[in-house]
Design a protein around this motif. Structure first.
Motif, short mmCIF file in Angstrom:
data_model
loop_
_atom_site.label_atom_id
_atom_site.label_comp_id
_atom_site.label_asym_id
_atom_site.label_seq_id
_atom_site.Cartn_x
_atom_site.Cartn_y
_atom_site.Cartn_z
N GLY A 1 -83.99 -10.23 38.89
CA GLY A 1 -84.79 -9.20 39.36
C GLY A 1 -84.71 -8.05 38.21
O GLY A 1 -83.82 -7.74 37.56
N LYS A 2 -85.61 -7.04 38.58
CA LYS A 2 -85.65 -6.17 37.59
C LYS A 2 -84.98 -4.82 37.95
O LYS A 2 -85.03 -4.22 39.12
N PRO A 3 -83.82 -4.44 37.26
CA PRO A 3 -83.18 -3.12 37.75
C PRO A 3 -84.15 -1.97 37.54
O PRO A 3 -85.03 -2.05 36.86
N HIS A 4 -83.57 -1.01 37.99
CA HIS A 4 -84.36 0.12 38.09
C HIS A 4 -83.36 1.44 37.81
O HIS A 4 -82.35 1.62 38.74
N ASP A 5 -83.45 2.18 36.78
CA ASP A 5 -82.51 3.21 36.67
C ASP A 5 -83.24 4.66 35.70
O ASP A 5 -83.04 4.71 34.79
N PRO A 6 -84.09 5.07 36.64
CA PRO A 6 -85.00 6.17 36.24
C PRO A 6 -84.44 7.41 35.52
O PRO A 6 -83.27 7.76 36.01
N TYR B 1 -85.71 -3.48 26.88
CA TYR B 1 -84.92 -3.27 25.55
C TYR B 1 -84.14 -4.44 25.43
O TYR B 1 -83.29 -4.59 24.49
N GLY B 2 -84.29 -5.58 26.05
CA GLY B 2 -83.56 -6.91 25.73
C GLY B 2 -82.58 -7.10 26.73
O GLY B 2 -81.91 -5.86 27.20
N GLY C 1 -85.77 0.33 30.51
CA GLY C 1 -85.50 1.47 30.54
C GLY C 1 -84.48 2.09 29.41
O GLY C 1 -83.52 1.32 29.39
N ALA C 2 -84.48 3.13 29.24
CA ALA C 2 -83.58 3.87 27.98
C ALA C 2 -82.26 3.76 28.71
O ALA C 2 -81.21 3.57 27.88
N GLN C 3 -82.31 4.41 30.02
CA GLN C 3 -80.74 4.59 30.48
C GLN C 3 -80.08 3.50 30.56
O GLN C 3 -78.90 3.41 30.26
N GLN C 4 -80.81 2.42 31.25
CA GLN C 4 -79.89 1.15 31.22
C GLN C 4 -79.65 0.70 30.11
O GLN C 4 -78.56 0.04 29.79
#
Length: 683
Positions: A80-85, A186-187, A192-195
């Protein structure tokens, strides 16, 4: 008077011509103005339409499902796609600048499309003769990642263009950039940049240095190709290129860029959470990588496009492989192992284990390059058989110095033990005699052996030195499974494969595996070598312990170095390569080398339990005859020690044993009934 009249006529003609030109020009000008007006109104209405219609909800990332050879679900590409805005003002300035320099330096000047970028990409592609660079802006990339798949169709391109315009109409530039940094891939499952910052550097994104920011900014262009775990050198070169772009765009000074290039980039080991219901995680990673690298599918589509990937894996055999590796390695500290099992008739991978615990280490050792040791020797002996050797060819085994162009090579046998007599190829294989192998290499030619290795499927670099015969050049368990599979299939090269087909959400087949087989050596040569390799499991053979567990007809070869232990072998219907060793150059104690044999035997016993017991089929170009083991001549009823030996047809012995002749008298006599039967059998 005449001249004046002519002059007046010419003047009138010029006026008439000018008037007609002006008339036609006016008409074209009116048409252009009218078309521009209508086009402007149309464009304006289209923009009003796009502005008045809200953007569609982002496409939900659906995990790609992976199925076994029975159509049963075994795993998913991601859980599943994680989310860390994160807010744009929380991002380090250098990361924003590096991303703009790498992906879209005119982002704040264009309206979603960069004419300069399109022209530059077109010129580069024209010079190279192929598409090597795209011209997607950050807004276009965001539209693609939020709403679309990455297939290259005109319909998708049109949708992308419309959505790009809508994003520009509905959001400010800063809002678009913020969305980009929160959604771009980002692979290794990091969105997202944070994750990504937490995954690769174990720190919040706001703490990234200039060097780390430029490094991270380079990953979205190709998350697989620039993977810090798989291709750190690729990622590092891209970081340096981005730093140069930042200097060119006056974002940082040349001194800052040079310092960033010299700074150490410390990537933390990957941390992956394995869902308890998933299976074959090493195989799953292999399948994903194959879909991306071999078949050219976009990584985001492969991981989150809701695809269905049908594979060659057999769930029951895979479970048996994992159990065998775990059983013998779980109490062995940091000792690791790998196992690859293949159906030799098709090249289909039936099981793949890349380590004893995926949760502790997701590194797939099935693709780790290690020295194969004596498990490489069958390639030498195949070349020898093709060069005219037979199982009876004898070479003196004793301490020997081999002089070659690079100096003197002095191999030794295990524990310094030498027969100190001529030995046959069968003896050399069973006892893994090094002198015989190196002598053979010199006699038939090193290049011939390298060519044989390549045609069997070895792609790793092999150098033309004497130590090649003893497996001194690193190869992977995957490559060894390919080579032995070719021997087991009677010399037919079936490229190893794990994917049968890939289907998208709409049922369209994106990939369908149709690899062609190729005969790379004769069935006779492959069979004779197989029959010789069966001696490895007989009493006195280097893998005799296998027979304590596994008793079916089989052929194979052990291999050992100071750091590795191998057993590659096969039955008529299943090929398995097992490797064990340590990851970080730690020597393997001699008493642990036999673990590879126990893993192989335990697995093969379980994996073949539902298959009928079969002997290796004898091809038409191979012939078996009884030979006298003492002399190598055709055996007679009076020879005390005989054995059935197989030869490529035409190379078998034709002279009966002179030491134990058919008759013992000095004159001719009528052969006995038994001798007649024996003579008939030998014909």
């Amino acid at each position: 008077m005449g001249d004046r009249s002519c002059s007046q006529i010419d003047s009138r003609l010029e006026q008439l011509l000018i008037w007609r030109v002006l008339k036609h020009t006016s008409r074209w000008l009116k048409t252009i103005i009218y078309a521009s007006f209508v086009g402007g109104i149309g464009l304006g209405l289209f923009l009003v339409y796009l502005k008045s219609h809200p953007l569609p909800p982002p496409d939900i990332h659906l995990a790609t499902k992976i199925y076994d050879d029975q159509g049963q679900l075994i795993n998913q590409a991601e859980q599943g796609k994680p989310h860390d805005p994160i807010q744009l003002d929380s991002l380090p300035k250098h990361l924003i600048q590096a991303t703009l320099a790498a992906e879209d330096r005119t982002f704040y000047q264009h309206a979603g499309f960069s004419l300069h970028g399109i022209a530059r990409a077109a010129w580069i592609n024209l010079k190279s003769g192929e598409i090597v660079q795209g011209a997607s802006t950050i807004t276009q990339q965001l539209a693609r990642n939020l709403y679309l798949t990455h297939d290259r169709t005109w319909a998708r391109k049109m949708k992308e263009a419309m959505l790009t315009v809508q994003l520009e109409l509905h959001y400010s530039k800063n809002q678009i950039l913020q969305l980009y940094f929160n959604h771009i891939y980002y692979g290794h499952g990091a969105y997202g940049a944070q994750q990504a910052s937490h995954l690769y550097f174990n720190k919040p994104v706001r703490q990234l240095s200039l060097a780390e920011s430029a490094f991270l900014a380079g990953l979205p262009r190709g998350p697989e190709y620039y993977s810090p775990y798989s291709h750190f050198d690729h990622a590092k070169k891209r970081q340096e290129h981005i730093l140069d772009l930042m200097v060119k765009n006056q974002m940082v000074s040349k001194k800052q860029a040079e310092q960033a290039k010299q700074a150490t980039i410390s990537i933390i080991p990957p941390k992956k959470v394995v869902h308890p219901s998933t299976r074959a995680n090493y195989f799953r990673d292999y399948i994903i990588r194959t879909a991306i690298m071999e078949y050219g599918l976009d990584e985001n589509l492969v991981r989150h496009g809701g695809l269905k990937i049908y594979t060659t894996l057999n769930s029951e055999i895979q479970q048996q492989a994992e159990q065998a590796v775990t059983k013998y390695l779980q109490d062995q500290g940091d000792l690791q192992g790998a196992l690859v099992a293949v159906d030799p008739h098709t090249g289909h991978i039936k099981a793949m284990v890349g380590g004893k615990d995926y949760r502790q280490s997701p590194f797939n050792r099935a693709f780790a390059q290690r020295q194969p040791g004596s498990s490489f020797k069958p390639i030498v002996y195949l070349s020898a058989l093709e060069s005219g050797y037979t199982p009876l060819t004898k070479i003196f085994s004793r301490p020997t110095s081999f002089v070659y162009q690079g100096g003197i090579y002095q191999p030794s046998n295990f524990h310094g033990q030498y027969p100190n007599r001529p030995i046959s190829m069968r003896e050399a294989i069973a006892q893994s005699d090094n002198i015989y192998a190196v002598s053979t290499l010199f006699q038939i030619g090193i290049d011939r052996v390298i060519d044989a290795a390549k045609k069997l499927g070895i792609k790793s670099e092999l150098r033309p030195t004497p130590s090649l015969a003893l497996g001194s050049y690193a190869v992977t368990p995957y490559e060894m499974a390919q080579a032995y599979s070719t021997l087991a299939s009677g010399g037919v090269f079936h490229p190893l494969s794990g994917i049968v087909k890939i289907v998208d959400m709409d049922g369209h087949v994106l990939v369908e595996e149709k690899r062609s087989a190729k005969q790379v050596t004769t069935s006779g040569h492959a069979y004779v070598l197989t029959h010789l390799l069966s001696s490895v499991f007989e009493p006195g053979g280097t893998a005799h312990r296998v027979r304590q567990i596994f008793t079916r007809p089989a052929a194979g070869k052990t291999g050992s170095t100071d750091w590795d232990s191998w057993l590659a072998g096969y039955t008529p219907d299943l090929v398995t390569t097992v490797w064990i060793g340590y990851d970080r150059g730690k020597k393997l104690p001699t008493e642990k080398t036999r673990i590879a044999q126990y893993i192989w035997a335990s697995f093969m016993k379980q994996a073949t339990s539902k298959q009928p017991t079969r002997i290796f089929p004898i091809p038409p170009d191979a012939r078996g005859v009884y030979i006298d083991q003492e002399t190598g001549y055709l055996a007679t009823p009076h020879c005390p020690k005989t054995r059935m030996e197989y030869f490529v047809k035409g190379t078998e012995p034709v002279i009966s044993c002179p030491v134990h002749p058919m008759t013992h008298s000095g004159h001719s006599e009528e052969p006995s009934l038994w001798e007649k039967i024996w003579n008939w059998f030998q014909q």
